[in-house]
Design an enzyme around this catalytic site. Structure first.
Site, PDB file in Angstrom:
ATOM      1  N   HIS A 128      -8.143  14.900   1.425  1.00 48.34           N
ATOM      2  CA  HIS A 128      -7.233  13.952   0.659  1.00 48.34           C
ATOM      3  C   HIS A 128      -7.574  13.155  -0.645  1.00 48.34           C
ATOM      4  O   HIS A 128      -8.499  14.196  -1.462  1.00 48.34           O
ATOM      5  CB  HIS A 128      -7.605  12.288   1.766  1.00 48.34           C
ATOM      6  N   HIS A 129      -6.032  12.630  -0.819  1.00 50.73           N
ATOM      7  CA  HIS A 129      -6.426  11.647  -2.437  1.00 50.73           C
ATOM      8  C   HIS A 129      -7.690  10.571  -2.899  1.00 50.73           C
ATOM      9  O   HIS A 129      -8.406  10.867  -2.019  1.00 50.73           O
ATOM     10  CB  HIS A 129      -5.378  11.287  -2.802  1.00 50.73           C
ATOM     11  N   GLY A 170      -9.486  10.112  10.416  1.00 50.61           N
ATOM     12  CA  GLY A 170      -9.437   9.731  11.377  1.00 50.61           C
ATOM     13  C   GLY A 170      -8.928  10.845  12.045  1.00 50.61           C
ATOM     14  O   GLY A 170      -9.098  11.417  13.304  1.00 50.61           O
ATOM     15  N   LYS A 223      -8.616   7.790  -1.323  1.00 51.61           N
ATOM     16  CA  LYS A 223      -9.350   7.388   0.355  1.00 51.61           C
ATOM     17  C   LYS A 223     -10.693   6.528   0.568  1.00 51.61           C
ATOM     18  O   LYS A 223     -11.401   7.352   0.150  1.00 51.61           O
ATOM     19  CB  LYS A 223      -9.090   8.620   1.449  1.00 51.61           C
ATOM     20  N   MET A 267      -0.083  10.270  12.505  1.00 49.68           N
ATOM     21  CA  MET A 267       1.219   9.951  13.041  1.00 49.68           C
ATOM     22  C   MET A 267       2.490  11.408  13.102  1.00 49.68           C
ATOM     23  O   MET A 267       3.465  11.295  13.398  1.00 49.68           O
ATOM     24  CB  MET A 267       1.886   8.811  12.565  1.00 49.68           C
ATOM     25  N   GLY A 323       1.220  -1.119  -0.068  1.00 52.86           N
ATOM     26  CA  GLY A 323      -0.319   0.063   0.136  1.00 52.86           C
ATOM     27  C   GLY A 323       0.671   0.989   0.045  1.00 52.86           C
ATOM     28  O   GLY A 323       2.461   1.637  -0.253  1.00 52.86           O
ATOM     29  N   ALA A 358      -3.342   6.327  16.650  1.00 61.72           N
ATOM     30  CA  ALA A 358      -3.495   7.967  16.123  1.00 61.72           C
ATOM     31  C   ALA A 358      -4.264   7.269  14.718  1.00 61.72           C
ATOM     32  O   ALA A 358      -3.415   6.870  13.544  1.00 61.72           O
ATOM     33  CB  ALA A 358      -2.315   8.432  16.211  1.00 61.72           C
TER      34      ALA A 358
HETATM   35  N1  LIG Z   1      -2.338   7.815  11.352  1.00 58.82           N
HETATM   36  C1  LIG Z   1      -1.461   7.614   9.949  1.00 58.82           C
HETATM   37  O1  LIG Z   1      -1.043   8.594  10.745  1.00 58.82           O
HETATM   38  C2  LIG Z   1      -1.996   7.715   8.848  1.00 58.82           C
HETATM   39  C3  LIG Z   1      -1.812   8.272   7.889  1.00 58.82           C
HETATM   40  C4  LIG Z   1      -1.836   7.751   5.889  1.00 58.82           C
HETATM   41  C5  LIG Z   1      -2.737   6.829   6.352  1.00 58.82           C
HETATM   42  N2  LIG Z   1      -3.688   6.497   7.321  1.00 58.82           N
HETATM   43  C6  LIG Z   1      -4.071   5.346   7.326  1.00 58.82           C
HETATM   44  O2  LIG Z   1      -3.493   3.694   7.071  1.00 58.82           O
HETATM   45  C7  LIG Z   1      -4.593   3.031   5.606  1.00 58.82           C
HETATM   46  C8  LIG Z   1      -3.831   3.142   5.152  1.00 58.82           C
HETATM   47  O3  LIG Z   1      -3.592   3.913   3.528  1.00 58.82           O
HETATM   48  P1  LIG Z   1      -2.926   3.961   2.671  1.00 58.82           P
HETATM   49  O4  LIG Z   1      -3.063   4.631   1.553  1.00 58.82           O
HETATM   50  O5  LIG Z   1      -1.650   2.769   2.959  1.00 58.82           O
HETATM   51  O6  LIG Z   1      -3.960   2.055   1.577  1.00 58.82           O
HETATM   52  P2  LIG Z   1      -3.766   1.588   0.922  1.00 58.82           P
HETATM   53  O7  LIG Z   1      -5.191   0.347   0.202  1.00 58.82           O
HETATM   54  O8  LIG Z   1      -2.869   2.132  -0.722  1.00 58.82           O
HETATM   55  O9  LIG Z   1      -2.564   0.399   1.565  1.00 58.82           O
HETATM   56  C9  LIG Z   1      -3.568  -0.788   2.317  1.00 58.82           C
HETATM   57  C10 LIG Z   1      -3.286  -1.702   2.101  1.00 58.82           C
HETATM   58  O10 LIG Z   1      -3.461  -3.124   2.886  1.00 58.82           O
HETATM   59  C11 LIG Z   1      -3.360  -3.751   2.440  1.00 58.82           C
HETATM   60  N3  LIG Z   1      -4.712  -5.103   3.341  1.00 58.82           N
HETATM   61  C12 LIG Z   1      -5.578  -4.810   3.336  1.00 58.82           C
HETATM   62  N4  LIG Z   1      -5.905  -5.940   4.234  1.00 58.82           N
HETATM   63  C13 LIG Z   1      -5.230  -6.123   4.703  1.00 58.82           C
HETATM   64  C14 LIG Z   1      -4.900  -7.837   5.314  1.00 58.82           C
HETATM   65  N5  LIG Z   1      -6.357  -8.573   5.791  1.00 58.82           N
HETATM   66  N6  LIG Z   1      -4.248  -8.573   5.665  1.00 58.82           N
HETATM   67  C15 LIG Z   1      -2.772  -7.535   4.702  1.00 58.82           C
HETATM   68  N7  LIG Z   1      -3.073  -6.730   3.995  1.00 58.82           N
HETATM   69  C16 LIG Z   1      -4.212  -6.324   3.993  1.00 58.82           C
HETATM   70  C17 LIG Z   1      -4.102  -3.764   0.805  1.00 58.82           C
HETATM   71  O11 LIG Z   1      -4.166  -5.129  -0.016  1.00 58.82           O
HETATM   72  C18 LIG Z   1      -2.976  -2.437   1.148  1.00 58.82           C
HETATM   73  O12 LIG Z   1      -1.950  -2.809  -0.230  1.00 58.82           O
HETATM   74  C19 LIG Z   1      -5.925   3.824   5.968  1.00 58.82           C
HETATM   75  O13 LIG Z   1      -6.914   3.596   7.188  1.00 58.82           O
HETATM   76  C20 LIG Z   1      -5.715   5.231   5.895  1.00 58.82           C
HETATM   77  O14 LIG Z   1      -6.560   6.209   6.062  1.00 58.82           O
HETATM   78  C21 LIG Z   1      -3.200   6.977   8.399  1.00 58.82           C
HETATM   79  O1  LIG Z   2      -3.798   8.768   3.005  1.00 57.42           O
HETATM   80  C1  LIG Z   2      -4.854   8.750   4.103  1.00 57.42           C
HETATM   81  O2  LIG Z   2      -6.205   7.581   4.366  1.00 57.42           O
HETATM   82  C2  LIG Z   2      -4.449   9.303   5.362  1.00 57.42           C
HETATM   83  N1  LIG Z   2      -5.785   9.039   6.148  1.00 57.42           N
HETATM   84  C3  LIG Z   2      -5.331   9.933   8.055  1.00 57.42           C
HETATM   85  C4  LIG Z   2      -6.594  10.174   7.829  1.00 57.42           C
HETATM   86  O3  LIG Z   2      -7.766   9.483   7.984  1.00 57.42           O
HETATM   87  O4  LIG Z   2      -6.308  11.602   8.077  1.00 57.42           O
HETATM   88  C5  LIG Z   2      -3.905  11.014   8.028  1.00 57.42           C
HETATM   89  C6  LIG Z   2      -3.963  11.734   6.522  1.00 57.42           C
HETATM   90  C7  LIG Z   2      -3.014  10.405   5.409  1.00 57.42           C
END
Ligand SMILES: NC(=O)c1ccc[n+]([C@@H]2O[C@H](COP(=O)([O-])OP(=O)(O)OC[C@H]3O[C@@H](n4cnc5c(N)ncnc54)[C@H](O)[C@@H]3O)[C@@H](O)[C@H]2O)c1
Ligand SMILES: O=C(O)C1=N[C@H](C(=O)O)CCC1
Length: 271
Positions: A158-159, A168, A162, A128, A14, A125
């Site tokens: 966001h992109h 979050g 999402k 992060m 991802g 969180a």
């Molecule tokens: N907390 C933060 O700072 C922060 C920052 C960015 C993204 N996020 C969150 O992180 C999550 C992922 O974001 P992304 O942009 O990388 O998404 P993405 O769709 O690019 O990646 C998610 C990955 O998880 C994999 N996946 C799904 N189910 C799975 C399983 N059972 N086992 C193993 N892998 C599995 C998918 O195949 C995919 O590769 C989202 O919920 C996003 O909102 C949080």
């Molecule tokens: O790309 C995303 O998805 C992101 N998710 C987090 C959120 O839901 O706030 C953090 C920012 C990027």
């Protein structure tokens, strides 16, 4: 042999998964010990480095969480809610620090994560980054200083890939505003206005979610009253900052007592 904690990256193909692998490659305090994808994914069984289009890394992408977690000290998890709750149980069994960045978690997911945290360290969180976590503190402070004549609106962009809304981060900022105002966000939240909505309810905290292009993450907290507005804004232009925060949390969590923590704990910003 190395005494650096071994780290598993889940959802490794991802956007965040690949970013975490790159940041681990730069770390001299943590080492990548495993990589996980969902069963049936094209990367399973391949060398991770080659799957990412580069040189071999000597780590094979697995679809077996328990096997990879058993040989690690931390799990970095940015996947999807159903996957994250399963990983919380398994990471607790393996006594790994579970760093959860996944958003879109519903109350039932949060209950399972809380239960797993009785046995293991979980750092969770919705964002992060240092900047956003600091912004939650500022938001709480400003909300505490103003009365309900000041309308609070949280706008995020966001992109276009999402899948959850509000983000979050927006929810973290909403919780901070509600805490500052001394109200429960569940009672004050106003989401997704459409059609003949009627006038804005005094005291509500409004949310609006925009999606488009490749925007990494932008958040505004707007305090609006008659004749003036305060706008607090955070712009993330590189996912590396989320990944670095996750690595920091994984290190911070080593040898800590079981429990559920957040980035404010990691950053020393909790009071
Ligand atoms: N907390 C933060 O700072 C922060 C920052 C960015 C993204 N996020 C969150 O992180 C999550 C992922 O974001 P992304 O942009 O990388 O998404 P993405 O769709 O690019 O990646 C998610 C990955 O998880 C994999 N996946 C799904 N189910 C799975 C399983 N059972 N086992 C193993 N892998 C599995 C998918 O195949 C995919 O590769 C989202 O919920 C996003 O909102 C949080
Ligand atoms: O790309 C995303 O998805 C992101 N998710 C987090 C959120 O839901 O706030 C953090 C920012 C990027």
């Amino acid at each position: 042999m190395t005494d650096q904690p071994g780290v598993v990256v889940t959802g490794v193909s991802g956007r965040m998964g690949q970013m975490l692998v790159r940041e681990l490659g730069r770390s001299d305090r943590l080492r990548l010990s495993g990589a996980l994808e969902r069963p049936g994914h094209a990367w399973v069984g391949r060398d991770l480095g080659e799957a990412m289009g580069g040189a071999p890394l000597g780590v094979t992408v697995s679809d077996d969480p328990l096997d990879t977690f058993a040989r690690a000290q931390a799990v970095l998890d940015f996947t999807a809610p159903e996957a994250t709750v399963e990983f919380a149980d398994l990471a607790a069994q393996a006594r790994c620090v579970h760093v959860i960045g996944t958003t879109g978690l519903q109350p039932a997911h949060l209950d399972r994560i809380r239960a797993a945290a009785h046995h293991a360290v979980i750092v969770r969180a919705g964002n992060m980054s240092l900047g956003v976590n600091l912004l939650t503190r500022i938001t709480r402070q400003v909300a505490a200083a103003l009365d309900a004549d000041w309308d609070i609106e949280i706008v995020e962009m966001h992109h276009n890939r999402k899948v959850d809304a509000p983000s979050g981060t927006a929810l973290m900022l909403g919780e901070a505003a509600a805490a500052g105002r001394g109200v429960d966000l569940a009672d004050a939240s106003d989401r997704g206005r459409d059609g003949l909505t009627g006038a804005r309810r005094r005291g509500d905290i409004g949310f609006a979610a925009l999606r488009g292009g490749d925007v990494v993450g932008e958040h505004e907290v707007i305090f609006a009253t008659e004749g003036e507005r305060i706008v607090l804004k955070h712009i993330a232009s590189d996912r590396a900052l989320f990944a670095r925060g996750a690595l920091r949390a994984a290190l911070w969590g080593q040898d800590r007592a079981p429990g559920e923590y957040d980035m404010l704990d990691v950053l020393g910003l909790n009071d």
